[in-house]
Design an enzyme around this catalytic site. Structure first.
Site, PDB file in Angstrom:
ATOM      1  N   LYS A 104     -20.667  31.452 -17.805  1.00 37.72           N
ATOM      2  CA  LYS A 104     -20.696  30.303 -18.720  1.00 37.72           C
ATOM      3  C   LYS A 104     -19.371  29.581 -18.506  1.00 37.72           C
ATOM      4  O   LYS A 104     -18.337  30.016 -19.023  1.00 37.72           O
ATOM      5  CB  LYS A 104     -20.753  30.769 -20.167  1.00 37.72           C
ATOM      6  N   TYR A 139     -20.156  29.282  -9.745  1.00 37.98           N
ATOM      7  CA  TYR A 139     -19.472  30.435 -10.334  1.00 37.98           C
ATOM      8  C   TYR A 139     -19.307  31.587  -9.362  1.00 37.98           C
ATOM      9  O   TYR A 139     -20.254  32.010  -8.708  1.00 37.98           O
ATOM     10  CB  TYR A 139     -20.234  30.945 -11.588  1.00 37.98           C
ATOM     11  N   ASN A 156       2.579   4.735  -5.330  1.00 37.51           N
ATOM     12  CA  ASN A 156       3.365   4.708  -6.582  1.00 37.51           C
ATOM     13  C   ASN A 156       3.358   6.081  -7.239  1.00 37.51           C
ATOM     14  O   ASN A 156       4.367   6.530  -7.770  1.00 37.51           O
ATOM     15  CB  ASN A 156       2.789   3.779  -7.660  1.00 37.51           C
ATOM     16  N   CYS A 157       2.176   6.705  -7.192  1.00 44.09           N
ATOM     17  CA  CYS A 157       1.996   7.950  -7.930  1.00 44.09           C
ATOM     18  C   CYS A 157       2.828   9.084  -7.335  1.00 44.09           C
ATOM     19  O   CYS A 157       3.071  10.088  -8.002  1.00 44.09           O
ATOM     20  CB  CYS A 157       0.518   8.333  -7.953  1.00 44.09           C
ATOM     21  N   PRO A 189     -13.689 -19.019 -12.194  1.00 48.48           N
ATOM     22  CA  PRO A 189     -14.517 -18.131 -11.351  1.00 48.48           C
ATOM     23  C   PRO A 189     -14.015 -17.999  -9.912  1.00 48.48           C
ATOM     24  O   PRO A 189     -14.405 -17.052  -9.216  1.00 48.48           O
ATOM     25  CB  PRO A 189     -15.899 -18.792 -11.369  1.00 48.48           C
ATOM     26  N   ILE A 244     -11.011 -17.319  -9.235  1.00 47.30           N
ATOM     27  CA  ILE A 244      -9.874 -16.385  -9.291  1.00 47.30           C
ATOM     28  C   ILE A 244     -10.341 -15.062  -9.916  1.00 47.30           C
ATOM     29  O   ILE A 244     -10.770 -15.025 -11.072  1.00 47.30           O
ATOM     30  CB  ILE A 244      -8.703 -16.971 -10.106  1.00 47.30           C
ATOM     31  N   GLY A 278      -6.900  -4.341 -11.604  1.00 49.83           N
ATOM     32  CA  GLY A 278      -5.769  -3.420 -11.729  1.00 49.83           C
ATOM     33  C   GLY A 278      -5.083  -3.430 -13.080  1.00 49.83           C
ATOM     34  O   GLY A 278      -5.668  -3.770 -14.108  1.00 49.83           O
ATOM     35  N   ASP A 279      -3.820  -3.042 -13.048  1.00 56.44           N
ATOM     36  CA  ASP A 279      -3.051  -2.866 -14.282  1.00 56.44           C
ATOM     37  C   ASP A 279      -2.911  -4.160 -15.089  1.00 56.44           C
ATOM     38  O   ASP A 279      -2.597  -4.107 -16.276  1.00 56.44           O
ATOM     39  CB  ASP A 279      -1.624  -2.396 -13.943  1.00 56.44           C
ATOM     40  N   SER A 324       0.808  -1.218   0.000  1.00 54.72           N
ATOM     41  CA  SER A 324       0.000   0.000   0.000  1.00 54.72           C
ATOM     42  C   SER A 324       0.847   1.277   0.000  1.00 54.72           C
ATOM     43  O   SER A 324       0.640   2.166   0.809  1.00 54.72           O
ATOM     44  CB  SER A 324      -0.927  -0.008   1.226  1.00 54.72           C
TER      45      SER A 324
HETATM   46  C1  LIG Z   1       5.928   6.159 -10.933  1.00 58.40           C
HETATM   47  C2  LIG Z   1       4.477   5.926 -11.099  1.00 58.40           C
HETATM   48  C3  LIG Z   1       3.596   6.998 -11.077  1.00 58.40           C
HETATM   49  C4  LIG Z   1       2.237   6.782 -11.245  1.00 58.40           C
HETATM   50  N1  LIG Z   1       1.412   7.861 -11.211  1.00 58.40           N
HETATM   51  C5  LIG Z   1       0.069   7.663 -11.365  1.00 58.40           C
HETATM   52  C6  LIG Z   1      -0.826   8.749 -11.285  1.00 58.40           C
HETATM   53  O1  LIG Z   1      -0.417   9.893 -11.061  1.00 58.40           O
HETATM   54  N2  LIG Z   1      -2.135   8.503 -11.468  1.00 58.40           N
HETATM   55  C7  LIG Z   1      -2.627   7.247 -11.698  1.00 58.40           C
HETATM   56  O2  LIG Z   1      -3.833   7.072 -11.847  1.00 58.40           O
HETATM   57  N3  LIG Z   1      -1.793   6.190 -11.764  1.00 58.40           N
HETATM   58  C8  LIG Z   1      -0.470   6.372 -11.594  1.00 58.40           C
HETATM   59  N4  LIG Z   1       0.376   5.297 -11.644  1.00 58.40           N
HETATM   60  C9  LIG Z   1      -0.193   3.967 -11.925  1.00 58.40           C
HETATM   61  C10 LIG Z   1      -0.747   3.308 -10.684  1.00 58.40           C
HETATM   62  O3  LIG Z   1       0.233   3.315  -9.705  1.00 58.40           O
HETATM   63  C11 LIG Z   1      -1.178   1.895 -11.033  1.00 58.40           C
HETATM   64  O4  LIG Z   1      -2.197   1.972 -11.991  1.00 58.40           O
HETATM   65  C12 LIG Z   1      -1.692   1.122  -9.847  1.00 58.40           C
HETATM   66  O5  LIG Z   1      -0.734   1.057  -8.843  1.00 58.40           O
HETATM   67  C13 LIG Z   1      -2.067  -0.303 -10.275  1.00 58.40           C
HETATM   68  O6  LIG Z   1      -2.429  -1.065  -9.176  1.00 58.40           O
HETATM   69  P1  LIG Z   1      -2.216  -2.638  -9.181  1.00 58.40           P
HETATM   70  O7  LIG Z   1      -2.713  -3.123  -7.856  1.00 58.40           O
HETATM   71  O8  LIG Z   1      -2.794  -3.208 -10.399  1.00 58.40           O
HETATM   72  O9  LIG Z   1      -0.656  -2.840  -9.299  1.00 58.40           O
HETATM   73  P2  LIG Z   1       0.513  -2.318  -8.362  1.00 58.40           P
HETATM   74  O10 LIG Z   1       0.085  -1.155  -7.568  1.00 58.40           O
HETATM   75  O11 LIG Z   1       1.715  -2.199  -9.231  1.00 58.40           O
HETATM   76  O12 LIG Z   1       0.728  -3.518  -7.344  1.00 58.40           O
HETATM   77  C14 LIG Z   1       1.086  -4.776  -7.775  1.00 58.40           C
HETATM   78  C15 LIG Z   1       1.937  -5.426  -6.704  1.00 58.40           C
HETATM   79  O13 LIG Z   1       1.906  -6.830  -6.911  1.00 58.40           O
HETATM   80  C16 LIG Z   1       3.152  -7.365  -6.535  1.00 58.40           C
HETATM   81  N5  LIG Z   1       3.277  -8.661  -7.183  1.00 58.40           N
HETATM   82  C17 LIG Z   1       3.282  -8.925  -8.505  1.00 58.40           C
HETATM   83  N6  LIG Z   1       3.381 -10.249  -8.715  1.00 58.40           N
HETATM   84  C18 LIG Z   1       3.446 -10.838  -7.506  1.00 58.40           C
HETATM   85  C19 LIG Z   1       3.567 -12.182  -7.078  1.00 58.40           C
HETATM   86  N7  LIG Z   1       3.635 -13.182  -7.954  1.00 58.40           N
HETATM   87  N8  LIG Z   1       3.609 -12.435  -5.756  1.00 58.40           N
HETATM   88  C20 LIG Z   1       3.537 -11.416  -4.843  1.00 58.40           C
HETATM   89  N9  LIG Z   1       3.422 -10.124  -5.206  1.00 58.40           N
HETATM   90  C21 LIG Z   1       3.371  -9.837  -6.524  1.00 58.40           C
HETATM   91  C22 LIG Z   1       4.143  -6.336  -7.028  1.00 58.40           C
HETATM   92  O14 LIG Z   1       5.357  -6.426  -6.317  1.00 58.40           O
HETATM   93  C23 LIG Z   1       3.407  -5.021  -6.783  1.00 58.40           C
HETATM   94  O15 LIG Z   1       3.821  -4.423  -5.570  1.00 58.40           O
HETATM   95  C24 LIG Z   1       1.742   5.469 -11.454  1.00 58.40           C
HETATM   96  C25 LIG Z   1       2.623   4.390 -11.468  1.00 58.40           C
HETATM   97  C26 LIG Z   1       3.973   4.611 -11.280  1.00 58.40           C
HETATM   98  C27 LIG Z   1       4.899   3.439 -11.300  1.00 58.40           C
END
Ligand SMILES: Cc1cc2nc3c(=O)[nH]c(=O)nc-3n(C[C@H](O)[C@H](O)[C@H](O)COP(=O)(O)OP(=O)(O)OC[C@H]3O[C@@H](n4cnc5c(N)ncnc54)[C@H](O)[C@@H]3O)c2cc1C
Length: 554
Positions: A435, A427, A43-44, A277, A279, A283-284, A40
């Site tokens: 506007k 406004y 990242n941003c 189902p 799993i 996220g990303d 937690s």
């Molecule tokens: C530098 C930076 C700046 C950003 N700025 C923005 C922003 O300004 N605005 C915005 O909307 N988004 C921003 N983002 C993107 C945002 O951080 C991500 O979209 C978001 O964190 C995705 O969440 P997530 O849970 O999918 O992945 P993550 O937050 O990346 O978390 C995934 C975690 O899973 C862990 N993991 C992976 N595989 C395994 C495994 N097999 N076993 C155990 N752990 C594992 C990884 O170590 C990681 O910590 C930014 C990202 C970065 C890197």
């Protein structure tokens, strides 16, 4: 009896799911695996800690493993990487990142939130380079910050002009480094269309950042201190930030036979379940559908991860949920400029081949008579037949984010462009105009839908002139000193009625002013006198941002 819920990945999506799961149910055994040392974290915020805006490293930690254990009674296992999901036996195998020992954990339900990792290109010399960094987590941040603090590099090359690349460029420039951005594309910030991204490019240059577009690195030489470029040149540099995009962390999903989709992202249904189902994935790492048009895509932004994490917890606890797709709403700060966008850009609409109309406006961030107003370049894209809002982009020193947030809300609420004009927004002179720019965009779009005016886009103007069209510049004489559309004739708006005899009635006409408002008035006058006339959308300001200045000065 509670269920065993295993969460893989403890940052945005994983931590959101974990907290919500516990709030639903005290009985479940919730085990959260995180391969890194931290859970937690923000990242941003990482680029801003490197740049020095965020001073205290501990501010980056939204929660600690112990904090999550104490508050949520979640079994947080950091430095443990899940290496296999055994779907037959319903257990995960994991490895301790320090000892290398492996162990097993049974599950009833898995939530995958492994994120996306930086794309690493296959470029000769990259592995021998000692000064090339990617940025994803706290460890990367510490390494980059230490390099800047201790080695005092003078010059950094940022490869990739996306969000992370631009944020790093800004933050390292703020640290006093000379910065060069290199990108293979024709523009920076791909969520924007090129004429909108140009404002950002100009602003980066204004702040001393060298921007080299349509340029790539073909080889890293001298351990990364010399870059050989696609243009044939070489670039000496002390440090390289590689930020060319991310790829989904799909190894576990792939290995356990889950269905993958767009660019290897994990496929999920509207309940965020994978092809198994038991799993879930968020996220990303997942494939999402575009909210407007339904095509498959990936959105690597924190909003989706947080939202999906929460929805998954709701579904696991019996709620009927549906994740209906992404708009990709985003915002970025580059020095004094804010750029925001939501929904589809014009490039996407062209690719999809759907009917669309673009509108460019340049309103002030607030009432012009109140000090400190600055222009916002805004673009709205919509369906000209039914007024459906496809997307919007805004770039400006102030208020761009707020306008895009309103339009994102409008899209989510299925408002059309006419209804944008009807949103009653707050406004007072320091904040907006009676506007608001959002209302203005709605008015301009409604005028087009009502047939009051036809527009011509910045990229159509030169062809229009070449094909015999007449361009009339209706600005005041003094404004022409800063440039005008080549080949245009000048009739100020105030004189247009009395000088109408100078305008041939057999020619197609385009009227142009600075931002499009006076052009609209001129177009209305001329149309009512029988002329075939179009207004240059967004005026000379939109046209000229994409043209070379020399070419424009008459
Ligand atoms: C530098 C930076 C700046 C950003 N700025 C923005 C922003 O300004 N605005 C915005 O909307 N988004 C921003 N983002 C993107 C945002 O951080 C991500 O979209 C978001 O964190 C995705 O969440 P997530 O849970 O999918 O992945 P993550 O937050 O990346 O978390 C995934 C975690 O899973 C862990 N993991 C992976 N595989 C395994 C495994 N097999 N076993 C155990 N752990 C594992 C990884 O170590 C990681 O910590 C930014 C990202 C970065 C890197």
């Amino acid at each position: 009896m509670g269920r065993k819920i295993v969460i893989i990945g403890g940052v945005a999506g994983g931590a959101s799911a974990a907290a919500r799961l516990r709030r639903w149910n005290e009985e479940d055994e919730i085990i959260l695996f995180e391969r890194g040392e931290h859970v937690s974290f923000a990242n941003c915020g990482l680029p801003y800690y490197i740049g020095g805006t965020i001073h205290a490293r501990e501010k980056l930690f939204l929660q600690t493993p112990q904090g999550i254990r104490d508050r949520f009674n979640i079994d947080v296992r950091v430095l443990k990487e899940v290496i296999q999901i055994d779907r037959e036996q319903k257990l995960v195998r994991f490895r301790d990142m320090i000892t290398g020992e492996t162990d097993e954990q049974p599950y009833d339900i898995v939530v995958l939130s492994p994120g996306a990792k930086p794309m690493i290109p296959d470029i000769p010399g990259l592995h021998e380079a000692v000064n090339v960094f990617t940025l994803r987590n706290i460890h990367d941040t510490d390494v980059i910050k230490a390099y800047v603090d201790e080695r005092h590099p003078q010059h950094v090359t940022v490869i990739g002009a996306g969000f992370i690349g631009l944020e790093m460029a800004e933050n390292l420039r703020e640290r006093g480094l000379a910065v060069t951005i290199i990108d293979m594309g024709q523009q920076l910030l791909n969520p924007l269309d090129p004429e909108m991204a140009k404002w950002v490019e100009q602003h980066m240059r204004l702040n001393g950042v060298e921007v080299r577009l349509e340029e790539g690195v073909t080889a890293f030489e001298e351990q990364g201190t010399q870059l050989r470029l696609t243009s044939g040149g070489v670039l000496q540099t002390d440090m390289v930030i590689l930020a060319i995009g991310v790829v989904p962390e799909n190894e576990l999903a792939k290995q356990s036979g889950l269905e993958l989709g767009f660019r290897g992202a994990i496929q999920v249904n509207a309940q965020l379940q994978t092809s198994d189902p038991a799993i879930y994935a968020v996220g990303d790492a997942i494939q999402v559908k575009d909210r407007n048009h339904g095509f498959a895509t990936m959105v690597s932004l924190a909003w989706g991860a947080n939202r999906q994490g929460r929805l998954v917890a709701d579904h696991i606890n019996g709620q009927a949920i549906s994740y209906d797709g992404a708009l990709g709403t985003s915002v970025i700060k580059t020095f004094a400029l804010t750029s925001a966008s939501t929904g589809n850009n014009e490039k996407t609409l062209q690719r999809l081949g759907v009917p669309y109309q673009a509108v460019h406006i340049h309103p002030g961030s607030h009432a012009g008579y109140y000090p400190g107003a600055s222009p916002i370049a805004m673009k709205l894209l919509f369906n000209p037949e039914n007024g459906m809002i496809y997307g919007a982009q805004a770039v400006g020193a102030d208020g761009a984010d707020k306008r895009i947030d309103v339009i994102a809300t409008a899209i989510r609420g299925h408002l059309n462009v006419r209804e944008l004009a009807d949103i009653e927004l707050a406004y007072a002179p320091p904040y907006s105009s009676a506007k608001d720019p959002v209302n203005m965009a709605g008015y301009v779009a409604s005028n087009i839908m009502d047939g009051l005016v036809q527009t011509i886009q910045w990229h159509e103007v030169d062809d229009f002139h070449r094909n015999g069209g007449l361009i009339i510049d209706v600005r005041d004489a003094v404004e022409l000193q800063a440039g005008a559309i080549p080949g245009s004739i000048h009739i100020p708006l105030a004189e247009i009625r009395e000088r109408m005899t100078e305008i041939p009635s057999d020619l197609e006409i385009a009227v142009s002013c600075q931002v499009g408002l006076r052009g609209y008035i001129a177009a209305r006058i001329l149309t009512q006198y029988g002329y075939r006339v179009r207004n240059v959308d967004g005026g000379y300001k939109t046209y000229s941002v994409m043209a070379e200045r020399d070419h424009l000065l008459k």
